[in-house]
Design a protein around this motif. Structure first.
Motif: not given
Length: 218
Positions: A67-73, A77-78
């Protein structure tokens, strides 16, 4: 081929729609609390400096059964990060493959090393119609526990990791692709990333520096 490996180093292309629970990490080098954000100054060779802000979203995604955390840019680009005990991962998309990098082991002492290896498939644009390569990355803890000044701010409890990249390509053999350096500050995250990725045969020359300007940890 330059575009392929630029994506490998900089861009992250996993998609996820899972709801993320807001779990507070008391000691971590990559905080994952929803709403935490980091603004970086980005200096690339031959280009004007830019800035981008990355924010921990309320979504998770799964890749390679992790499981990965989604980091929005803010620039489109995430980023995707995961922590398992003392191990920190990032997942990066390349063509039809996904490259999982174990880019920090925070329990190792200075000079501690480890390595990752993964075959990427479905590539295009390589000479001779080659569609797969093996990416080998050798990591080393170069410093730990000291301080570092970034954009006028002093950060403490910093770990520096160097990653040296090689690609094993059919027919061409082993090709050096330079290195990347990462500075992690405890309970803050990545404060600096320096990419020096270059290979004349592949026509690649990536020289980019990311330095933290400001951050908010929720």
């Amino acid at each position: 081929m330059k575009k392929i490996f630029y994506v490998f180093v900089i861009s992250l292309f996993v998609y996820g729609n899972c709801k993320k629970s807001d779990v507070v990490a008391l000691e971590t080098y990559l905080p994952n609390t929803i709403g935490s954000n980091w603004t970086y100054k980005i200096v690339a060779a031959g280009a004007a400096p830019t800035t981008s802000t990355f924010t921990v979203s309320n979504r998770d995604t799964t890749a390679n059964s992790r499981k990965y955390n989604v980091i929005t840019g803010t620039t489109g680009g995430n980023q995707y990060y995961s922590k398992n005990g003392n191990d920190y991962y990032t997942f990066r998309g390349v063509s039809t493959s996904g490259l999982e990098l174990l880019f920090l082991k925070d329990n190792l002492d200075v000079n501690g090393t480890w390595a990752t290896s993964q075959v990427l498939t479905g590539l295009v644009g390589l000479p001779g119609g080659i569609t797969s390569v093996t990416i080998n990355t050798a990591y080393k803890i170069e410093s730990k526990g000291g301080s570092r000044v970034v954009n006028g701010t002093t950060y403490n409890s910093v770990i520096k990791v160097r990653a040296d990249l090689t690609a094993v390509v059919p027919i061409l053999g082993s090709l050096s692709f330079g290195y990347a350096e990462f500075y992690f500050a405890k309970n803050i995250g990545i404060i600096e990333s320096d990419f020096k990725i270059a290979n004349t045969m592949a026509g690649i020359n990536i020289n980019e520096l990311y330095t933290l300007q400001s951050y908010v940890i929720k």
